[in-house]
Design a protein around this motif. Structure first.
Motif, PDB file in Angstrom:
ATOM      1  N   ASP A  56      -3.488  -7.108  10.424  1.00 27.05           N
ATOM      2  CA  ASP A  56      -4.043  -5.859  10.938  1.00 27.05           C
ATOM      3  C   ASP A  56      -2.955  -4.910  11.437  1.00 27.05           C
ATOM      4  OD1 ASP A  56      -6.878  -6.448  10.626  1.00 27.05           O
ATOM      5  OD2 ASP A  56      -6.569  -7.955  12.174  1.00 27.05           O
ATOM      6  N   ALA A  57      -1.786  -5.456  11.791  1.00 24.58           N
ATOM      7  CA  ALA A  57      -0.724  -4.623  12.365  1.00 24.58           C
ATOM      8  C   ALA A  57       0.393  -4.335  11.376  1.00 24.58           C
ATOM      9  CB  ALA A  57      -0.145  -5.315  13.602  1.00 24.58           C
ATOM     10  N   MET A  58       0.215  -4.711  10.103  1.00 23.25           N
ATOM     11  CA  MET A  58       1.282  -4.580   9.110  1.00 23.25           C
ATOM     12  C   MET A  58       1.143  -3.295   8.305  1.00 23.25           C
ATOM     13  SD  MET A  58       1.266  -8.564   7.892  1.00 23.25           S
ATOM     14  CE  MET A  58       2.250  -8.320   6.410  1.00 23.25           C
ATOM     15  N   GLY A  59       2.248  -2.566   8.197  1.00 18.61           N
ATOM     16  CA  GLY A  59       2.307  -1.408   7.331  1.00 18.61           C
ATOM     17  C   GLY A  59       2.874  -1.785   5.973  1.00 18.61           C
ATOM     18  N   PRO A  60       3.056  -0.812   5.072  1.00 13.66           N
ATOM     19  CA  PRO A  60       3.567  -1.114   3.736  1.00 13.66           C
ATOM     20  C   PRO A  60       4.907  -1.854   3.737  1.00 13.66           C
ATOM     21  CG  PRO A  60       2.699   1.115   3.806  1.00 13.66           C
ATOM     22  CD  PRO A  60       2.681   0.607   5.214  1.00 13.66           C
ATOM     23  N   GLU A  61       5.828  -1.456   4.642  1.00 13.15           N
ATOM     24  CA  GLU A  61       7.132  -2.128   4.671  1.00 13.15           C
ATOM     25  C   GLU A  61       6.982  -3.604   5.003  1.00 13.15           C
ATOM     26  OE1 GLU A  61       6.228   0.390   6.610  1.00 13.15           O
ATOM     27  OE2 GLU A  61       7.680   2.053   6.512  1.00 13.15           O
ATOM     28  N   ALA A  62       6.141  -3.898   6.000  1.00 16.67           N
ATOM     29  CA  ALA A  62       5.935  -5.290   6.396  1.00 16.67           C
ATOM     30  C   ALA A  62       5.263  -6.081   5.283  1.00 16.67           C
ATOM     31  CB  ALA A  62       5.101  -5.345   7.676  1.00 16.67           C
TER      32      ALA A  62
ATOM     33  N   GLY B 260       3.340  -0.581  -5.745  1.00  9.23           N
ATOM     34  CA  GLY B 260       2.672   0.469  -4.988  1.00  9.23           C
ATOM     35  C   GLY B 260       3.034   0.438  -3.507  1.00  9.23           C
ATOM     36  N   LEU B 261       3.164  -0.762  -2.955  1.00 10.81           N
ATOM     37  CA  LEU B 261       3.565  -0.889  -1.552  1.00 10.81           C
ATOM     38  C   LEU B 261       4.981  -0.377  -1.340  1.00 10.81           C
ATOM     39  CD1 LEU B 261       2.104  -4.432  -0.777  1.00 10.81           C
ATOM     40  CD2 LEU B 261       1.301  -2.267   0.177  1.00 10.81           C
ATOM     41  N   GLU B 262       5.862  -0.681  -2.289  1.00 12.60           N
ATOM     42  CA  GLU B 262       7.253  -0.212  -2.168  1.00 12.60           C
ATOM     43  C   GLU B 262       7.316   1.313  -2.232  1.00 12.60           C
ATOM     44  OE1 GLU B 262       9.629  -4.042  -4.102  1.00 12.60           O
ATOM     45  OE2 GLU B 262       8.873  -2.461  -5.404  1.00 12.60           O
TER      46      GLU B 262
END
Length: 216
Positions: A37-43, A75-77
């Motif tokens: 829940d606390a992770m963004g794309p980089e994580a 896509g995340l990158e």
């Protein structure tokens, strides 16, 4: 379930059934000790390329993400590259904080029985640890039930690795959990942990010790 997690789980169904894909995701999240829940794309990029890929490689003969998982990762990158980077937060330094991964190097005088006992007791208090072994040329300290049964096996593993090539760490997963072994001066120190234990935390704690002295 967060949207990114759902996308990754759907991509994993190319490797396994939906139920198995979710189980793979859950195991990787537990071992990484992260909150989706606390992770963004980089994580998520770090997670997919690290803990999740390592979990997949235990079951499937792959070296890199493929197919749908590779497309999700791309896509995340791209999303991570497009996001403005926040300023880095200062590293936690409070002594005694069991959640921090910033630990000082700690010397252990293996020639003293009280120091050996203290080391084993400290490791036994780590969350998820189910056994601790410290074994040297003329001493053995063990904590928590059952680890004495593994002592001969771990000793053989340690000796073989030392003879073939000096090693820094041995790690393995078995049905009941996971085991970590590392040389510490003239001794070996081993942790047996539950499968859901935070591997990153245990690795960091185990590697924070340095040997001082030797024979008692």
């Amino acid at each position: 379930m967060p949207q990114i997690e759902r996308l990754v789980v759907e991509a994993l169904t190319e490797y396994a059934s939906p139920v198995a894909a979710q189980n793979i995701m859950n195991r990787a999240l537990r071992r990484a000790g992260v909150n989706p829940d606390a992770m963004g794309p980089e994580a998520w990029v770090r997670f997919v390329r690290g803990p999740l890929l390592a979990e997949l490689q235990q079951v499937f003969p792959i070296q890199e993400p493929t197919g749908a998982l590779r497309r999700v990762l791309r896509g995340l990158e791209e999303a991570a590259a497009a996001r403005p980077q926040p300023a880095a937060a200062p590293a936690p330094t409070a002594p005694g904080d069991r959640n921090t991964l910033i630990l000082p190097r700690r010397e252990v005088d293996l020639g003293r029985a009280d120091a050996r006992e203290g080391l084993v007791n400290e490791l036994a208090r780590e969350e998820g640890v189910s056994g601790v072994l410290l074994q040297g040329p003329s001493y053995q300290e063990a904590r928590l039930p059952g680890v004495e049964d593994l002592a001969p096996i771990l000793g053989v593993v340690h000796n073989l690795l030392q003879k073939q090539k000096p090693y820094k760490l041995f790690y393995s997963v078995f049905q009941e959990g996971q085991v970590l072994v590392r040389p510490l001066g003239p001794a070996l120190v081993a942790l047996v942990a539950k499968r859901e234990a935070n591997l990153g935390r245990l690795l960091h704690v185990l590697n924070s010790y340095e040997a001082k002295g030797g024979q008692p």
